[in-house]
Design an enzyme around this catalytic site. Structure first.
Site, PDB file in Angstrom:
ATOM      1  N   SER A  40       0.792  -1.236   0.000  1.00 53.55           N
ATOM      2  CA  SER A  40       0.000   0.000   0.000  1.00 53.55           C
ATOM      3  C   SER A  40       0.826   1.289   0.000  1.00 53.55           C
ATOM      4  O   SER A  40       0.301   2.348  -0.306  1.00 53.55           O
ATOM      5  CB  SER A  40      -0.971   0.033   1.173  1.00 53.55           C
ATOM      6  OG  SER A  40      -0.282   0.234   2.386  1.00 53.55           O
ATOM      7  N   LYS A  81       0.737   4.655   6.782  1.00 54.58           N
ATOM      8  CA  LYS A  81       0.209   5.500   5.697  1.00 54.58           C
ATOM      9  C   LYS A  81       0.824   6.896   5.806  1.00 54.58           C
ATOM     10  O   LYS A  81       1.501   7.225   6.752  1.00 54.58           O
ATOM     11  CB  LYS A  81      -1.320   5.625   5.784  1.00 54.58           C
ATOM     12  CG  LYS A  81      -2.077   4.323   5.818  1.00 54.58           C
ATOM     13  CD  LYS A  81      -2.000   3.548   4.532  1.00 54.58           C
ATOM     14  CE  LYS A  81      -2.734   2.223   4.701  1.00 54.58           C
ATOM     15  NZ  LYS A  81      -2.444   1.294   3.657  1.00 54.58           N
TER      16      LYS A  81
END
Length: 187
Positions: A40, A81
């Site tokens: 990701s 993230k």
């Protein structure tokens, strides 16, 4: 002589206990290792990269835009993230351009990925803050909006909603393993 050996042994035990105690304190309160799990954050972070998390930075400072953070996504799973939106801001993405409070904001870490997009492909997909879970008009205090760098393969604020500061474990910017990827990360 026996007393001297016993004293020396006791000194070693004390030194080891102090070392383990300090390591425990550092691990619990200051720094911790983390292993990137999944694609990701590609190409910035690779699956299985090992990093150090600074756990105390946000106790003395606020997150900055584009910080890479680790947060508790569930009781059993931490995610890594990038911070995109900060408290008080409105976030939108339209035609692969990030808008913060209506102003275009460059995302230099996506440049390489955007260059390799086919004309029919999208990296991020259009969205506004109001369309995300929670339906906020602006990001509330003590919350951030996070996105993965591999936008079309990332579970982030678009699905999870905004991330509370209480969920954030810390900031990470040092890859220490594999050794050929040893580096500090900057936006």
């Amino acid at each position: 002589m026996a007393k001297r050996k016993k004293s020396e042994w006791f000194d070693w035990v004390k030194a080891l206990l102090v070392a383990f105690g300090l390591a425990f304190i550092v691990r619990i309160f200051l720094f911790a290792p983390i292993v990137v799990d999944g694609p990701s954050m590609m190409p910035t972070l690779h699956d299985r990269d090992q990093m150090i998390v600074n756990k105390f930075i946000y106790k003395i400072d606020e997150p900055d835009r584009f910080d890479i953070v680790v947060f508790h996504a569930t009781d059993k799973k931490d995610f890594i993230k990038r911070v995109i939106g900060l408290p008080g801001e409105h976030i939108a993405v339209k035609d692969e351009v990030l808008y913060i409070n209506g102003e275009k904001v460059a995302e230099p870490f996506l440049k390489e990925r955007k260059q390799h997009l086919q004309p029919y492909e999208t990296l991020t997909g259009d969205f506004t803050l109001e369309e995300l879970p929670g339906g906020y008009e602006t990001i509330p205090e003590d919350h951030v909006l996070v996105l993965g760098d591999n936008r079309n393969n990332s579970t982030d604020s678009r699905m999870l909603g905004l991330i509370s500061m209480d969920q954030i474990v810390g900031k990470t910017s040092l890859i220490y393993w594999p050794f050929d990827r040893l580096q500090t990360l900057h936006e």
